[in-house]
Structure formats: C-alpha cells, structure tokens
Design a protein around this motif. Structure first.
Motif, PDB file in Angstrom:
ATOM      1  N   ASP A   1       0.832  -1.211   0.000  1.00  0.00           N
ATOM      2  CA  ASP A   1       0.000   0.000   0.000  1.00  0.00           C
ATOM      3  C   ASP A   1       0.864   1.257   0.000  1.00  0.00           C
ATOM      4  O   ASP A   1       0.572   2.227  -0.722  1.00  0.00           O
ATOM      5  CB  ASP A   1      -0.926   0.006   1.223  1.00  0.00           C
ATOM      6  N   ALA A   2       1.903   1.256   0.832  1.00  0.00           N
ATOM      7  CA  ALA A   2       2.778   2.429   0.924  1.00  0.00           C
ATOM      8  C   ALA A   2       3.470   2.706  -0.409  1.00  0.00           C
ATOM      9  O   ALA A   2       3.603   3.868  -0.825  1.00  0.00           O
ATOM     10  CB  ALA A   2       3.812   2.224   2.028  1.00  0.00           C
ATOM     11  N   ALA A   3       3.906   1.651  -1.102  1.00  0.00           N
ATOM     12  CA  ALA A   3       4.557   1.824  -2.394  1.00  0.00           C
ATOM     13  C   ALA A   3       3.604   2.448  -3.405  1.00  0.00           C
ATOM     14  O   ALA A   3       3.987   3.338  -4.179  1.00  0.00           O
ATOM     15  CB  ALA A   3       5.075   0.481  -2.911  1.00  0.00           C
ATOM     16  N   GLN A   4       2.349   1.997  -3.388  1.00  0.00           N
ATOM     17  CA  GLN A   4       1.367   2.562  -4.318  1.00  0.00           C
ATOM     18  C   GLN A   4       1.093   4.028  -4.019  1.00  0.00           C
ATOM     19  O   GLN A   4       1.000   4.852  -4.935  1.00  0.00           O
ATOM     20  CB  GLN A   4       0.071   1.756  -4.241  1.00  0.00           C
ATOM     21  N   VAL A   5       0.964   4.363  -2.740  1.00  0.00           N
ATOM     22  CA  VAL A   5       0.721   5.756  -2.362  1.00  0.00           C
ATOM     23  C   VAL A   5       1.892   6.626  -2.790  1.00  0.00           C
ATOM     24  O   VAL A   5       1.714   7.701  -3.381  1.00  0.00           O
ATOM     25  CB  VAL A   5       0.493   5.873  -0.837  1.00  0.00           C
ATOM     26  N   ALA A   6       3.115   6.166  -2.492  1.00  0.00           N
ATOM     27  CA  ALA A   6       4.303   6.953  -2.819  1.00  0.00           C
ATOM     28  C   ALA A   6       4.444   7.150  -4.327  1.00  0.00           C
ATOM     29  O   ALA A   6       4.770   8.239  -4.798  1.00  0.00           O
ATOM     30  CB  ALA A   6       5.548   6.275  -2.260  1.00  0.00           C
ATOM     31  N   LYS A   7       4.156   6.098  -5.101  1.00  0.00           N
ATOM     32  CA  LYS A   7       4.365   6.158  -6.552  1.00  0.00           C
ATOM     33  C   LYS A   7       3.224   6.878  -7.268  1.00  0.00           C
ATOM     34  O   LYS A   7       3.460   7.738  -8.115  1.00  0.00           O
ATOM     35  CB  LYS A   7       4.511   4.729  -7.090  1.00  0.00           C
ATOM     36  N   ASP A   8       1.979   6.529  -6.914  1.00  0.00           N
ATOM     37  CA  ASP A   8       0.825   7.006  -7.692  1.00  0.00           C
ATOM     38  C   ASP A   8       0.237   8.317  -7.200  1.00  0.00           C
ATOM     39  O   ASP A   8      -0.407   9.030  -7.969  1.00  0.00           O
ATOM     40  CB  ASP A   8      -0.277   5.939  -7.695  1.00  0.00           C
ATOM     41  N   PHE A   9       0.433   8.654  -5.933  1.00  0.00           N
ATOM     42  CA  PHE A   9      -0.207   9.851  -5.388  1.00  0.00           C
ATOM     43  C   PHE A   9       0.799  10.895  -4.903  1.00  0.00           C
ATOM     44  O   PHE A   9       0.657  12.076  -5.207  1.00  0.00           O
ATOM     45  CB  PHE A   9      -1.150   9.471  -4.245  1.00  0.00           C
ATOM     46  N   ALA A  10       1.801  10.452  -4.156  1.00  0.00           N
ATOM     47  CA  ALA A  10       2.756  11.417  -3.603  1.00  0.00           C
ATOM     48  C   ALA A  10       3.824  11.805  -4.618  1.00  0.00           C
ATOM     49  O   ALA A  10       4.517  12.811  -4.440  1.00  0.00           O
ATOM     50  CB  ALA A  10       3.415  10.846  -2.345  1.00  0.00           C
ATOM     51  N   GLY A  11       3.980  11.009  -5.674  1.00  0.00           N
ATOM     52  CA  GLY A  11       5.020  11.299  -6.654  1.00  0.00           C
ATOM     53  C   GLY A  11       6.416  11.208  -6.079  1.00  0.00           C
ATOM     54  O   GLY A  11       7.340  11.886  -6.531  1.00  0.00           O
ATOM     55  N   ASP A  12       6.586  10.345  -5.069  1.00  0.00           N
ATOM     56  CA  ASP A  12       7.873  10.201  -4.397  1.00  0.00           C
ATOM     57  C   ASP A  12       8.495   8.871  -4.830  1.00  0.00           C
ATOM     58  O   ASP A  12       8.337   7.843  -4.167  1.00  0.00           O
ATOM     59  CB  ASP A  12       7.660  10.237  -2.877  1.00  0.00           C
ATOM     60  N   SER A  13       9.208   8.890  -5.937  1.00  0.00           N
ATOM     61  CA  SER A  13       9.775   7.658  -6.495  1.00  0.00           C
ATOM     62  C   SER A  13      10.834   7.050  -5.583  1.00  0.00           C
ATOM     63  O   SER A  13      10.957   5.827  -5.503  1.00  0.00           O
ATOM     64  CB  SER A  13      10.368   7.931  -7.882  1.00  0.00           C
ATOM     65  N   ASP A  14      11.623   7.893  -4.920  1.00  0.00           N
ATOM     66  CA  ASP A  14      12.645   7.375  -4.010  1.00  0.00           C
ATOM     67  C   ASP A  14      12.010   6.522  -2.914  1.00  0.00           C
ATOM     68  O   ASP A  14      12.479   5.417  -2.605  1.00  0.00           O
ATOM     69  CB  ASP A  14      13.423   8.526  -3.363  1.00  0.00           C
ATOM     70  N   ARG A  15      10.953   7.057  -2.340  1.00  0.00           N
ATOM     71  CA  ARG A  15      10.282   6.338  -1.262  1.00  0.00           C
ATOM     72  C   ARG A  15       9.622   5.065  -1.785  1.00  0.00           C
ATOM     73  O   ARG A  15       9.661   4.025  -1.136  1.00  0.00           O
ATOM     74  CB  ARG A  15       9.235   7.255  -0.628  1.00  0.00           C
ATOM     75  N   ALA A  16       8.997   5.167  -2.959  1.00  0.00           N
ATOM     76  CA  ALA A  16       8.356   3.995  -3.553  1.00  0.00           C
ATOM     77  C   ALA A  16       9.381   2.888  -3.779  1.00  0.00           C
ATOM     78  O   ALA A  16       9.114   1.710  -3.499  1.00  0.00           O
ATOM     79  CB  ALA A  16       7.683   4.377  -4.860  1.00  0.00           C
ATOM     80  N   ALA A  17      10.555   3.261  -4.275  1.00  0.00           N
ATOM     81  CA  ALA A  17      11.605   2.271  -4.503  1.00  0.00           C
ATOM     82  C   ALA A  17      12.036   1.625  -3.189  1.00  0.00           C
ATOM     83  O   ALA A  17      12.270   0.410  -3.130  1.00  0.00           O
ATOM     84  CB  ALA A  17      12.802   2.930  -5.183  1.00  0.00           C
ATOM     85  N   GLY A  18      12.125   2.417  -2.132  1.00  0.00           N
ATOM     86  CA  GLY A  18      12.504   1.874  -0.834  1.00  0.00           C
ATOM     87  C   GLY A  18      11.507   0.846  -0.331  1.00  0.00           C
ATOM     88  O   GLY A  18      11.891  -0.221   0.177  1.00  0.00           O
TER      89      GLY A  18
END
Length: 260
Positions: free
Chosen positions: A112-129
């Motif tokens: 869930d966190a990866a989806q939020v970071a990638k699709d909504f927050a636009g935070d690719s670094d966090r999504a990758a983590g």
C-alpha cells in the motif's frame, strides 16, 4: 453513557474529550483500552467533526499506544487520503512498519505504501525503498521486480538497478541469466562509463557461454573504446581471441587483432 449524556446536557464536550484522552494514557488492559479508544473516537467524531485535526491526532495517539489497533490505522489512512495529505500518510506507514513484525501485515503495508508513494505522492525514491523491502519478503514476485526496475531506470539509479539484477542472477535460468548479464554490462558501459566492470561481467558470461555472439559484440565495443584504459582494451582483445577461436570464427580473430 451517563458522562456523554451530561456532555450533551451541559454542553461541555471538551471536558469529556479531555477525560477520554487522559484515560487512554493510563496502563489499561488491552481489551479495555480498545473499548475506551473506540468510544473516544466516536465521541470526537460526534462533537468535533468540523475539526478533523483533533480526530486525527487522537487516532494517531491510539496507534502509538497500541500498534495493533488496525481499526484506528484504517480510519486514519482514510482521513489522510481524503485530505490528500500524502506526506503524513507515508509517515504513518513508516511508523507502523517500524513496529510491525507480522509478515502478512508487513507485506500489505509495504504494498500500500509503495502505491501511495508512486501514484499519489510522486515520491519515487520512497516507492523504490518500499519495493526493495517488499522484494526481501517476496523475492520471486516478478511484478515487484518490474515495478522496481522501472522506477530505478526512470531515476537513473543505475548502481541500484545493477544490484537488483545481480541479486536475481542465481534465481534465473541459463538464458535469462545471460540476458541479465548483458543488461548489466550495457549499463556499466553506456550509462556509468565503466568499461572495466562491463568487461568483468562479459567475462563471467562468456565463461558460461563461450563464443556467445552478443557478448562478443559488446566486448568488441570495449576494444574500440578510445576512452578505455589500454589494459582494459588488451583484456578485451584477449577475451575476443579466446572466444572467437572457440566459436571457430578465424576471420573475426584476424579482424579483432587488426582493429586492436
């Protein structure tokens, strides 16, 4: 019940809300804490619905005091999502992940966190983590691997991309492993300008697949690379001669020597 009736009759909801918060700070038995916490949130929603920050703060504190309070976590994530408060939502995921040991729950949270970071927050670094942590739990999940590859390539995090590919080599069949080794060599050569490292990877590939045409083609590129050190180009020539001989490509041996 009586206390909440008094809050209504006397119009003193702030006093009751304060009492609820005080009670939650005591060392209540787990079941009792859960009951009081749910009642406190319901009371806040009834009286302070126009001040969601107050409700959010209460839910956040409930989660801190009882990390297993899934109902509070779900309710707070809904609130933060509705407000598009992505930074706070991801911070909530981070806090919860720090105290979560259950494998299935951790997997869901990371996904869930990866989806939020990638699709909504636009935070690719966090999504990758998050995806990197998720891959530790599900190392054979190709969907996770593909998503992580796309993010790392888009961010030009080539060293991390190489580490990802290297970590998967032992899990791949012979053909897939060779393709992955070729990709690693290409990134070393074209993206990171490290012909020596590219040559090392191609040497490993050719030791398992002598004479491989695609690998030899990449080695020829290194041989002709003016910016490569002389020793690296000599190493490329030696590797080509050995593999062209194995592949019975005598004309290519001559051609490689002439180019060198």
């Amino acid at each position: 019940n009586h206390l909440e009736e008094l809050a209504d009759e006397l119009q003193r909801p702030d006093d009751v809300a304060a009492l609820y918060r005080q009670l939650l700070e005591r060392s209540l038995p787990k079941a009792l804490f859960g009951s009081v916490a749910e009642r406190a949130v319901q009371f806040h929603e009834e009286w302070f619905g126009d001040t969601p920050d107050k409700i959010g703060a209460l839910l956040s504190r409930v989660i801190e005091l009882d990390p297993d309070a899934d109902w509070a976590f779900e309710q707070l994530t809904v609130m933060l999502t509705a407000r598009s408060d992505w930074d706070e939502l991801l911070a909530l995921y981070d806090r919860t992940l720090a105290t979560t040991t259950d494998g299935d729950r951790r997997r869901r949270l990371l996904d869930d966190a990866a989806q939020v970071a990638k699709d909504f927050a636009g935070d690719s670094d966090r999504a990758a983590g998050y995806l990197q942590q998720l891959l530790v739990i599900e190392p054979n999940n190709l969907q996770i691997v593909t998503s992580l590859e796309r993010i790392l390539e888009r961010q030009q995090r080539y060293n991390d991309l190489i580490d990802l590919w290297r970590s998967r080599l032992s899990q791949l069949g012979a053909e897939e492993a060779r393709e992955t080794q070729m990709r690693i060599a290409s990134v070393w050569l074209d993206k990171l300008s490290e012909p020596g490292r590219a040559l090392d990877m191609l040497r490993d590939l050719l030791s398992d697949a002598p004479g491989d045409a695609n690998a030899c083609e990449q080695v020829e590129r290194i041989l002709q690379l003016d910016t490569a050190e002389t020793e690296i180009r000599r190493g490329a020539l030696g590797l080509l001669r050995k593999n062209y001989v194995v592949a019975e490509r005598a004309a290519d041996v001559v051609r490689a020597v002439e180019r060198a």
